[in-house]
Design a protein around this motif. Structure first.
Motif, PDB file in Angstrom:
ATOM      1  N   ALA A 126      14.110 -56.608  29.094  1.00  0.00           N
ATOM      2  CA  ALA A 126      14.240 -55.179  28.793  1.00  0.00           C
ATOM      3  C   ALA A 126      15.122 -54.498  29.837  1.00  0.00           C
ATOM      4  CB  ALA A 126      12.862 -54.524  28.762  1.00  0.00           C
ATOM      5  N   ALA A 127      15.586 -53.286  29.479  1.00  0.00           N
ATOM      6  CA  ALA A 127      16.375 -52.482  30.414  1.00  0.00           C
ATOM      7  C   ALA A 127      15.478 -51.644  31.311  1.00  0.00           C
ATOM      8  CB  ALA A 127      17.328 -51.574  29.649  1.00  0.00           C
ATOM      9  N   SER A 128      14.298 -51.296  30.808  1.00  0.00           N
ATOM     10  CA  SER A 128      13.355 -50.489  31.580  1.00  0.00           C
ATOM     11  C   SER A 128      11.942 -50.906  31.208  1.00  0.00           C
ATOM     12  CB  SER A 128      13.555 -48.990  31.294  1.00  0.00           C
ATOM     13  OG  SER A 128      13.284 -48.702  29.931  1.00  0.00           O
ATOM     14  N   ALA A 129      11.007 -50.602  32.082  1.00  0.00           N
ATOM     15  CA  ALA A 129       9.603 -50.921  31.822  1.00  0.00           C
ATOM     16  C   ALA A 129       8.733 -49.922  32.564  1.00  0.00           C
ATOM     17  CB  ALA A 129       9.275 -52.352  32.253  1.00  0.00           C
ATOM     18  N   ALA A 130       7.498 -49.812  32.107  1.00  0.00           N
ATOM     19  CA  ALA A 130       6.545 -48.903  32.753  1.00  0.00           C
ATOM     20  C   ALA A 130       5.158 -49.511  32.691  1.00  0.00           C
ATOM     21  CB  ALA A 130       6.547 -47.543  32.069  1.00  0.00           C
ATOM     22  N   LYS A 131       4.443 -49.377  33.793  1.00  0.00           N
ATOM     23  CA  LYS A 131       3.017 -49.672  33.753  1.00  0.00           C
ATOM     24  C   LYS A 131       2.295 -48.487  33.115  1.00  0.00           C
ATOM     25  CE  LYS A 131       2.607 -52.840  37.691  1.00  0.00           C
ATOM     26  NZ  LYS A 131       1.967 -53.093  38.994  1.00  0.00           N
ATOM     27  N   VAL A 132       1.279 -48.783  32.322  1.00  0.00           N
ATOM     28  CA  VAL A 132       0.513 -47.725  31.665  1.00  0.00           C
ATOM     29  C   VAL A 132      -0.978 -48.010  31.836  1.00  0.00           C
ATOM     30  CG1 VAL A 132       2.276 -47.142  29.947  1.00  0.00           C
ATOM     31  CG2 VAL A 132       0.653 -48.974  29.436  1.00  0.00           C
ATOM     32  N   VAL A 133      -1.776 -46.954  31.794  1.00  0.00           N
ATOM     33  CA  VAL A 133      -3.232 -47.098  31.738  1.00  0.00           C
ATOM     34  C   VAL A 133      -3.730 -46.382  30.485  1.00  0.00           C
ATOM     35  CG1 VAL A 133      -3.443 -47.206  34.249  1.00  0.00           C
ATOM     36  CG2 VAL A 133      -3.718 -45.006  33.091  1.00  0.00           C
ATOM     37  N   ARG A 134      -4.860 -46.812  30.009  1.00  0.00           N
ATOM     38  CA  ARG A 134      -5.428 -46.176  28.815  1.00  0.00           C
ATOM     39  C   ARG A 134      -5.994 -44.806  29.179  1.00  0.00           C
ATOM     40  NH1 ARG A 134      -8.421 -51.047  25.372  1.00  0.00           N
ATOM     41  NH2 ARG A 134      -6.979 -52.684  26.040  1.00  0.00           N
ATOM     42  N   LYS A 135      -5.788 -43.844  28.287  1.00  0.00           N
ATOM     43  CA  LYS A 135      -6.403 -42.529  28.500  1.00  0.00           C
ATOM     44  C   LYS A 135      -7.912 -42.679  28.598  1.00  0.00           C
ATOM     45  CE  LYS A 135      -5.096 -38.754  26.426  1.00  0.00           C
ATOM     46  NZ  LYS A 135      -4.704 -37.760  25.378  1.00  0.00           N
ATOM     47  N   ALA A 136      -8.481 -41.950  29.525  1.00  0.00           N
ATOM     48  CA  ALA A 136      -9.928 -42.035  29.725  1.00  0.00           C
ATOM     49  C   ALA A 136     -10.687 -41.378  28.578  1.00  0.00           C
ATOM     50  CB  ALA A 136     -10.302 -41.381  31.055  1.00  0.00           C
ATOM     51  N   TYR A 137     -10.122 -40.306  28.014  1.00  0.00           N
ATOM     52  CA  TYR A 137     -10.760 -39.585  26.909  1.00  0.00           C
ATOM     53  C   TYR A 137      -9.667 -38.766  26.215  1.00  0.00           C
ATOM     54  CZ  TYR A 137     -10.851 -36.104  30.659  1.00  0.00           C
ATOM     55  OH  TYR A 137     -10.507 -35.278  31.701  1.00  0.00           O
ATOM     56  N   PRO A 138      -9.876 -38.353  24.961  1.00  0.00           N
ATOM     57  CA  PRO A 138      -8.790 -37.740  24.167  1.00  0.00           C
ATOM     58  C   PRO A 138      -8.127 -36.542  24.825  1.00  0.00           C
ATOM     59  CG  PRO A 138     -10.611 -38.298  22.731  1.00  0.00           C
ATOM     60  CD  PRO A 138     -11.090 -38.557  24.136  1.00  0.00           C
ATOM     61  N   GLN A 139      -8.888 -35.679  25.491  1.00  0.00           N
ATOM     62  CA  GLN A 139      -8.319 -34.455  26.043  1.00  0.00           C
ATOM     63  C   GLN A 139      -7.878 -34.593  27.508  1.00  0.00           C
ATOM     64  OE1 GLN A 139     -10.745 -34.071  23.458  1.00  0.00           O
ATOM     65  NE2 GLN A 139      -8.866 -33.493  22.384  1.00  0.00           N
ATOM     66  N   GLU A 140      -7.808 -35.815  28.013  1.00  0.00           N
ATOM     67  CA  GLU A 140      -7.353 -36.000  29.384  1.00  0.00           C
ATOM     68  C   GLU A 140      -5.937 -35.440  29.528  1.00  0.00           C
ATOM     69  OE1 GLU A 140      -6.954 -39.428  32.843  1.00  0.00           O
ATOM     70  OE2 GLU A 140      -6.986 -40.023  30.732  1.00  0.00           O
ATOM     71  N   GLN A 141      -5.733 -34.697  30.609  1.00  0.00           N
ATOM     72  CA  GLN A 141      -4.461 -33.992  30.777  1.00  0.00           C
ATOM     73  C   GLN A 141      -3.428 -34.888  31.464  1.00  0.00           C
ATOM     74  OE1 GLN A 141      -5.189 -30.171  32.597  1.00  0.00           O
ATOM     75  NE2 GLN A 141      -6.493 -29.493  30.936  1.00  0.00           N
ATOM     76  N   VAL A 142      -2.929 -35.840  30.692  1.00  0.00           N
ATOM     77  CA  VAL A 142      -1.909 -36.770  31.182  1.00  0.00           C
ATOM     78  C   VAL A 142      -0.798 -36.887  30.141  1.00  0.00           C
ATOM     79  CG1 VAL A 142      -3.467 -38.134  32.628  1.00  0.00           C
ATOM     80  CG2 VAL A 142      -3.167 -38.738  30.213  1.00  0.00           C
ATOM     81  N   GLY A 143       0.403 -37.199  30.611  1.00  0.00           N
ATOM     82  CA  GLY A 143       1.488 -37.498  29.696  1.00  0.00           C
ATOM     83  C   GLY A 143       1.298 -38.882  29.100  1.00  0.00           C
ATOM     84  N   VAL A 144       1.686 -39.040  27.850  1.00  0.00           N
ATOM     85  CA  VAL A 144       1.533 -40.335  27.188  1.00  0.00           C
ATOM     86  C   VAL A 144       2.863 -40.778  26.583  1.00  0.00           C
ATOM     87  CG1 VAL A 144      -0.917 -40.046  26.686  1.00  0.00           C
ATOM     88  CG2 VAL A 144       0.779 -39.258  25.021  1.00  0.00           C
ATOM     89  N   PHE A 145       3.009 -42.096  26.468  1.00  0.00           N
ATOM     90  CA  PHE A 145       4.193 -42.642  25.814  1.00  0.00           C
ATOM     91  C   PHE A 145       4.062 -42.506  24.305  1.00  0.00           C
ATOM     92  CE2 PHE A 145       4.933 -44.595  29.901  1.00  0.00           C
ATOM     93  CZ  PHE A 145       6.324 -44.660  29.962  1.00  0.00           C
ATOM     94  N   VAL A 146       5.169 -42.126  23.683  1.00  0.00           N
ATOM     95  CA  VAL A 146       5.239 -41.983  22.231  1.00  0.00           C
ATOM     96  C   VAL A 146       6.604 -42.499  21.783  1.00  0.00           C
ATOM     97  CG1 VAL A 146       3.747 -39.953  22.240  1.00  0.00           C
ATOM     98  CG2 VAL A 146       6.235 -39.657  22.275  1.00  0.00           C
ATOM     99  N   ARG A 147       6.752 -42.590  20.488  1.00  0.00           N
ATOM    100  CA  ARG A 147       8.053 -42.866  19.894  1.00  0.00           C
ATOM    101  C   ARG A 147       8.550 -41.554  19.307  1.00  0.00           C
ATOM    102  NH1 ARG A 147       8.946 -48.101  15.940  1.00  0.00           N
ATOM    103  NH2 ARG A 147      11.146 -48.471  16.470  1.00  0.00           N
ATOM    104  N   ARG A 148       9.738 -41.132  19.713  1.00  0.00           N
ATOM    105  CA  ARG A 148      10.267 -39.843  19.269  1.00  0.00           C
ATOM    106  C   ARG A 148      11.102 -40.051  18.012  1.00  0.00           C
ATOM    107  NH1 ARG A 148       8.821 -34.739  20.170  1.00  0.00           N
ATOM    108  NH2 ARG A 148       8.955 -34.885  22.445  1.00  0.00           N
ATOM    109  N   GLY A 149      10.559 -39.601  16.872  1.00  0.00           N
ATOM    110  CA  GLY A 149      11.252 -39.765  15.600  1.00  0.00           C
ATOM    111  C   GLY A 149      10.982 -41.140  15.005  1.00  0.00           C
TER     112      GLY A 149
END
Length: 505
Positions: free
Chosen positions: A303-326
């Motif tokens: 890959a050209a880039s990579a990121a470590k991620v952790v699972r959200k602790a609960y639905p309303q946790e105030q963290v940015g999340v990875f998504v697919r845009r479009g």
């Protein structure tokens, strides 16, 4: 043009005569700002900067002129216009990250881990990994004016964040040399690029120097400063902090791309043979700097880039999340505020996880080729995030806008991005808020370290005694002893340690 007038002794006005001997006349800047500079500012609608010129002292006038002359006005104007214009524009809908784009903890085999670990160590041994530390912030929210990396979270060793991270680099260098070397062991060096800001640069350099670079070689560390940008009103006008200086703020941790390019450190990396770059934020005390497993995974995925991620602790946790845009679009990160309650709570029926569960924790890996590409792309597009903040001004604090880029702004430019799940309790202990706050405090981070290291010691055959409940204490393992819990049997097996304490070489 009408000639200037002067007053005679009896109060009458008469035309001033021009002579070549008027050596007592003040230099032009003392009476009016340089006309060329005024005209330049008019081109960008910023001529109000000089509204209080006549009230300034000569030194203040000089300071203001130098401040403006140091600005890249065409670039700043482009950033302001593009960023303001982008506000309110429709954006593509978001979709969850495809499951097969994430290497989950449960989905990895022992063979995978061993392969990536060895692959990463070999790459480090060959000098192909550089490390970038994002360290421009002060510890203001922690009650300190020092650079945040100088902060001591209260571990038994009393080590600062900087020291812990430096010692992790020393440890992984030693591991690479021991595991990969055939014949006599030769030294391995990981070059460490530390991004400061104008507010932390001098203090950071002095801190490293006074602590003898924590055992690293001084020439394996390069300090560089992130940029600053003027703070602006909602209609794009510069805010004056004083009558003779602009209000400025750092350009965000995403300013690292432009800063690396402008300081010619991308060229420096290439000259050293670096091909991969580990990039992380200073305020995570559990960060695995130069993680061989993550590096091996990244290389294996191509890959050209990579990121470590952790699972959200609960639905309303105030963290940015990875998504697919479009639909079919690139990976990016959205803030929690962009997810409505139904999206934040939506469950993937096949996995049982939240659909939007992969939290960004500022632990990234890039190829050097991609860093060169993204530095150019972000500069060309010139769209920054606008953060409405209280800005110090000559009229007291006023609401204005700070212009920032974020480290994750690079991901939409990547032809491929790989996500690598890690466990919070093993790799994510942020230090952001003063003790007594609800989360991400020095105390919460300290306990995460002590609990993790206690598990390492017990797994290695050690024993603990403690005079306070174990949930409130534990042991600290020096990074010089172990990077991630390995090689502790010789130190711990059959021994008893009284918590809290540091286990060191």
């Amino acid at each position: 043009m009408r000639e200037p007038s002067m007053e005679t002794e009896n109060g009458a006005l008469t035309a001033a005569t021009t002579t070549t001997t008027a050596v007592t006349s003040p230099p032009p800047m003392a009476s009016s700002p340089r006309q060329a500079l005024v005209e330049r500012l008019k081109d960008y609608g910023q001529e109000d900067i000089f509204s209080l010129w006549d009230e300034l002292s000569p030194d203040e006038k000089d300071f203001l002129v130098r401040d403006i002359e140091n600005l890249d006005l065409p670039r700043i104007d482009r950033i302001i216009r593009c960023s303001l214009h982008s506000q309110g524009l429709p954006v593509a809908a978001i979709e969850p990250v495809p499951e097969n784009w994430v290497s989950t903890v449960d989905g990895r085999t022992m063979e995978d881990r061993e392969k990536w670990w060895k692959m990463g160590l070999k790459t480090i041994y060959e000098g192909k990994l550089g490390v970038v530390l994002l360290s421009g912030g002060q510890g203001t929210r922690l009650g300190s004016s020092d650079p945040k990396g100088c902060f001591n979270i209260g571990l038994p060793s009393g080590k600062s964040l900087f020291q812990i991270q430096a010692e992790r680099i020393l440890c992984v260098q030693r591991l690479a040399a021991q595991v990969v070397s055939e014949g006599p062991i030769r030294p391995v060096t990981i070059h460490w690029y530390i991004m400061t800001s104008p507010f932390t640069d001098e203090a950071t350099r002095k801190y490293f120097s006074s602590h003898k670079y924590f055992g690293l070689e001084p020439d394996q560390i390069s300090f560089f400063q992130q940029g600053t940008l003027p703070c602006v009103t909602k209609d794009g006008k510069f805010i004056m902090e004083t009558p003779f200086s602009l209000a400025k703020a750092p350009d965000g941790n995403g300013g690292v791309y432009a800063a690396l390019k402008c300081s010619r450190l991308l060229e420096d990396m290439a000259s050293r043979g670096i091909k991969y770059v580990d990039c992380y934020g200073v305020d995570n005390v559990l960060v695995r700097v130069a993680d061989p497993t993550f590096l091996g995974y990244f290389i294996d995925k191509g890959a050209a880039s990579a990121a470590k991620v952790v699972r959200k602790a609960y639905p309303q946790e105030q963290v940015g999340v990875f998504v697919r845009r479009g639909k079919g679009g690139p990976l990016t990160v959205v803030e929690y505020s962009e997810l409505d309650q139904s999206m934040a709570s939506a469950i993937n029926q096949r996995t049982g996880r939240l659909q939007y569960c992969w939290s960004n924790v500022c632990l990234h890996m890039f190829t050097l080729d991609f860093l060169n590409q993204v530095a150019t792309g972000l500069e060309k597009d010139s769209v920054y995030h606008l953060a409405e903040k209280k800005i110090p001004s000559m009229n007291g604090y006023t609401m204005g806008l700070k212009l920032e880029q974020f480290i994750f702004d690079s991901f939409p430019y990547a032809p491929s991005t790989a996500l690598f799940e890690v466990l919070r309790e093993e790799e994510f202990a942020p230090v952001k808020n003063v003790n007594g706050s609800n989360f991400d405090t020095p105390e919460s981070a300290r306990l995460l370290v002590l609990r993790l290291h206690t598990r390492w010691v017990i797994a290695a055959g050690g024993f603990l005694t403690h005079s306070v409940p174990l949930y409130a204490t534990g042991v600290e393992v020096s990074p010089l002893c172990s990077y991630a819990g390995e090689n502790l049997e010789a130190i711990c097996r059959g021994r008893t340690f009284h918590a809290p304490c540091e286990i060191s070489l």
